[in-house]
Design a protein around this motif. Sequence first.
Motif, PDB file in Angstrom:
ATOM      1  N   LEU A  30       3.009 -30.148  -4.288  1.00  0.00           N
ATOM      2  CA  LEU A  30       2.624 -28.751  -4.487  1.00  0.00           C
ATOM      3  C   LEU A  30       1.110 -28.589  -4.391  1.00  0.00           C
ATOM      4  CD1 LEU A  30       5.025 -27.754  -7.411  1.00  0.00           C
ATOM      5  CD2 LEU A  30       5.233 -27.200  -4.976  1.00  0.00           C
TER       6      LEU A  30
ATOM      7  N   THR B 217      10.608 -16.884  11.391  1.00  0.00           N
ATOM      8  CA  THR B 217      11.329 -15.778  10.758  1.00  0.00           C
ATOM      9  C   THR B 217      12.212 -15.060  11.767  1.00  0.00           C
ATOM     10  OG1 THR B 217       9.542 -15.468   9.166  1.00  0.00           O
ATOM     11  CG2 THR B 217      11.079 -13.636   9.453  1.00  0.00           C
TER      12      THR B 217
ATOM     13  N   THR C 182      13.589 -18.790   6.738  1.00  0.00           N
ATOM     14  CA  THR C 182      12.695 -18.287   5.698  1.00  0.00           C
ATOM     15  C   THR C 182      11.628 -19.336   5.438  1.00  0.00           C
ATOM     16  OG1 THR C 182      14.539 -17.082   4.679  1.00  0.00           O
ATOM     17  CG2 THR C 182      12.535 -17.384   3.360  1.00  0.00           C
ATOM     18  N   PRO C 183      10.369 -19.114   5.883  1.00  0.00           N
ATOM     19  CA  PRO C 183       9.343 -20.160   5.772  1.00  0.00           C
ATOM     20  C   PRO C 183       9.166 -20.711   4.371  1.00  0.00           C
ATOM     21  CG  PRO C 183       8.589 -18.401   7.218  1.00  0.00           C
ATOM     22  CD  PRO C 183       9.881 -17.933   6.634  1.00  0.00           C
ATOM     23  N   GLY C 184       9.143 -19.848   3.368  1.00  0.00           N
ATOM     24  CA  GLY C 184       8.959 -20.334   2.003  1.00  0.00           C
ATOM     25  C   GLY C 184      10.088 -21.249   1.558  1.00  0.00           C
ATOM     26  N   ARG C 185      11.312 -20.871   1.898  1.00  0.00           N
ATOM     27  CA  ARG C 185      12.452 -21.696   1.522  1.00  0.00           C
ATOM     28  C   ARG C 185      12.443 -23.027   2.275  1.00  0.00           C
ATOM     29  NH1 ARG C 185      17.881 -18.651   2.319  1.00  0.00           N
ATOM     30  NH2 ARG C 185      16.786 -17.299   0.826  1.00  0.00           N
TER      31      ARG C 185
ATOM     32  N   ARG D   1       9.802 -24.665   3.435  1.00  0.00           N
ATOM     33  CA  ARG D   1       8.767 -25.540   2.860  1.00  0.00           C
ATOM     34  C   ARG D   1       9.196 -26.079   1.497  1.00  0.00           C
ATOM     35  NH1 ARG D   1       5.176 -21.677   5.396  1.00  0.00           N
ATOM     36  NH2 ARG D   1       4.003 -22.747   7.052  1.00  0.00           N
ATOM     37  N   ALA D   2       9.916 -25.276   0.727  1.00  0.00           N
ATOM     38  CA  ALA D   2      10.388 -25.742  -0.582  1.00  0.00           C
ATOM     39  C   ALA D   2      11.354 -26.911  -0.423  1.00  0.00           C
ATOM     40  CB  ALA D   2      11.049 -24.596  -1.338  1.00  0.00           C
TER      41      ALA D   2
ATOM     42  N   ARG E 244      -3.098 -24.399   2.189  1.00  0.00           N
ATOM     43  CA  ARG E 244      -3.050 -22.956   2.394  1.00  0.00           C
ATOM     44  C   ARG E 244      -4.319 -22.262   1.915  1.00  0.00           C
ATOM     45  NH1 ARG E 244       2.137 -21.351   3.585  1.00  0.00           N
ATOM     46  NH2 ARG E 244       1.717 -19.199   2.966  1.00  0.00           N
TER      47      ARG E 244
ATOM     48  N   ASP F   4       4.990 -18.973  11.458  1.00  0.00           N
ATOM     49  CA  ASP F   4       5.904 -18.359  10.494  1.00  0.00           C
ATOM     50  C   ASP F   4       6.633 -17.161  11.086  1.00  0.00           C
ATOM     51  OD1 ASP F   4       4.942 -20.265   8.820  1.00  0.00           O
ATOM     52  OD2 ASP F   4       4.126 -18.888   7.317  1.00  0.00           O
TER      53      ASP F   4
END
Length: 332
Positions: A130, A225, A230-233, A235-236, A137, A221
Amino acid sequence: MTLRSLIVRGLLPGAGVLLAAVIASLLLGAGDVGPGRALSALLGGADGDARFTVLELRLPRTLVAVAVGLALGIAGALLQAAARNPLAEPGLLGVSAGASFAVVVALVLGASAATLGPYVAVLGAGAGCLLALGAARLRGAGDDPVRLVLAGAAFSGLMAAGSSVMLLVDARAADEIRFWTIGSVAGRELADLWAVVPVVALGLLLAVLVAPALTALSLGDDVATGLGHTPGRVRAVAVTAVALLVGGATALAGPVAFVGLVVPFAARALVGPDLRRLLAVSVLLGPATVLTADVVSRLVARPYEMPLGVMTALLGAPVLVAVVRSHRLPSL
């Protein structure tokens, strides 16, 4: 690149190097059991000392090195893709240091490294992931790979200092803590390997599942999309996979730097930037890299051994310098 090209240019050379490294790991060592006696022991002959050395010491060590190299090679490729940075590497960015520090703290608090080590290391690696992606970023850091590495080096130094403080807090755990600060596969048993197999296996499964989405994310991104991701998902999931892989590897061998940099760099030179091809080749090159470094560490200071973490740093630092000094960093 066609499947045939992938096999010829990547998988076959990788398999050949890995096979040679496995054989060298079983036959060569710092002790007095040479290649001849070791080969005889593998074939069922030789004396009891040679059989013990090969089957009870070198074989588990080889299997542990294979698992560590596999985990770190895949983790390096995933982290570089998630951060979109060719210098994003678990050791350089402090992910391994975070995992190691978490285990050191657990040891000082009385936890068992054999039972809780892998899970504590995963938590520490997750925190390191993280921080690494957060730094990527930040304004300017994501555009400058060198600044990202400097941020990771600062975090690694902070974790190393924390581990040194732990030595002062609990001198009785000094020997075990020292293992978690230098990195080594010596003295590891098959029981240690089986304890982290579920963690590493889950990390590998997530890596396979997230690879197509990360490949789309490399296009940007907005494009990802538009393709339904979903970029955030994404990367998670990638961060979770990296945490599991690095945590498992660190629980086995302590912090081992540069493997996650060297392996994707070499794989990219063989098969190009596509993440799925990188992962396929890294499965072979990761274990081969760690095994080669471990064999060299046994031979350079005979009858003593150099820690694996030191050897991988010596082998990987020139690659880092070459990447930084190149006129054009690899495009991800």
